[in-house]
Write a protein that holds these residues in place. Structure first.
Motif, PDB file in Angstrom:
ATOM      1  N   PRO A   1      -0.065   6.358  -1.196  1.00  0.00           N
ATOM      2  CA  PRO A   1      -0.868   5.654  -0.612  1.00  0.00           C
ATOM      3  C   PRO A   1      -1.831   5.310   0.504  1.00  0.00           C
TER       4      PRO A   1
ATOM      5  N   ARG B   1      -5.169   6.644  -0.989  1.00  0.00           N
ATOM      6  CA  ARG B   1      -5.562   5.741  -1.110  1.00  0.00           C
ATOM      7  C   ARG B   1      -6.277   4.543  -0.251  1.00  0.00           C
ATOM      8  N   HIS B   2      -5.306   5.086   1.450  1.00  0.00           N
ATOM      9  CA  HIS B   2      -5.864   4.150   2.159  1.00  0.00           C
ATOM     10  C   HIS B   2      -7.385   5.233   3.138  1.00  0.00           C
TER      11      HIS B   2
ATOM     12  N   GLU C   1     -10.524   4.800   0.796  1.00  0.00           N
ATOM     13  CA  GLU C   1     -10.968   3.460   0.666  1.00  0.00           C
ATOM     14  C   GLU C   1     -12.173   3.717   2.212  1.00  0.00           C
ATOM     15  N   LEU C   2     -11.436   4.265   2.718  1.00  0.00           N
ATOM     16  CA  LEU C   2     -11.811   4.245   4.414  1.00  0.00           C
ATOM     17  C   LEU C   2     -12.748   4.821   4.243  1.00  0.00           C
TER      18      LEU C   2
ATOM     19  N   GLU D   1      -8.607   6.703  12.028  1.00  0.00           N
ATOM     20  CA  GLU D   1      -7.585   6.864  11.302  1.00  0.00           C
ATOM     21  C   GLU D   1      -7.333   8.457  10.286  1.00  0.00           C
TER      22      GLU D   1
END
Length: 105
Positions: A20, A23-24, A27-28, A68
């Motif tokens: 997860p 995947r984040h 996207e970022l 992040e």
């Protein structure tokens, strides 16, 4: 164009948590101005390779310092990866070719 080649191996039993987060991060990365593309591969021996393309060093720098992403990198070092290596490369020549589709005849 700037290409980053990121090679790593995951520690045992981290896939459920790593997936997860990865995947984040994918996207970022797409939200960074100057992002072009990225793809990841896993070899039979478990080595993971991610290839990331940015338009410029500045775009890559924006990705590097994104809060992040910085947090995810720390987490990778602390728990996800048994080892990793990255190389940042400047593309000096690029060439592409694609066969014509049989429908275009």
């Amino acid at each position: 164009m700037i290409v980053t080649v990121f090679r790593s191996r995951l520690n045992p039993d981290t896939q459920d948590e790593y997936g997860p987060m990865a995947r984040h991060m994918s996207e970022l990365a797409r939200t960074i101005p100057g992002y072009i593309s990225h793809k990841g591969f896993v070899a039979e021996d478990g080595e993971r390779v991610t290839i990331v393309e940015f338009e410029s060093e500045e775009a890559l720098y924006q990705w590097k310092v994104h809060p992040e992403h910085a947090k995810a990198k720390r987490r990778g070092i602390e728990s996800f990866f048994s080892d990793y290596k990255f190389q940042i490369c400047e593309v000096i020549k690029s060439r592409a070719w694609a066969a014509k589709s049989s429908r275009s005849r």
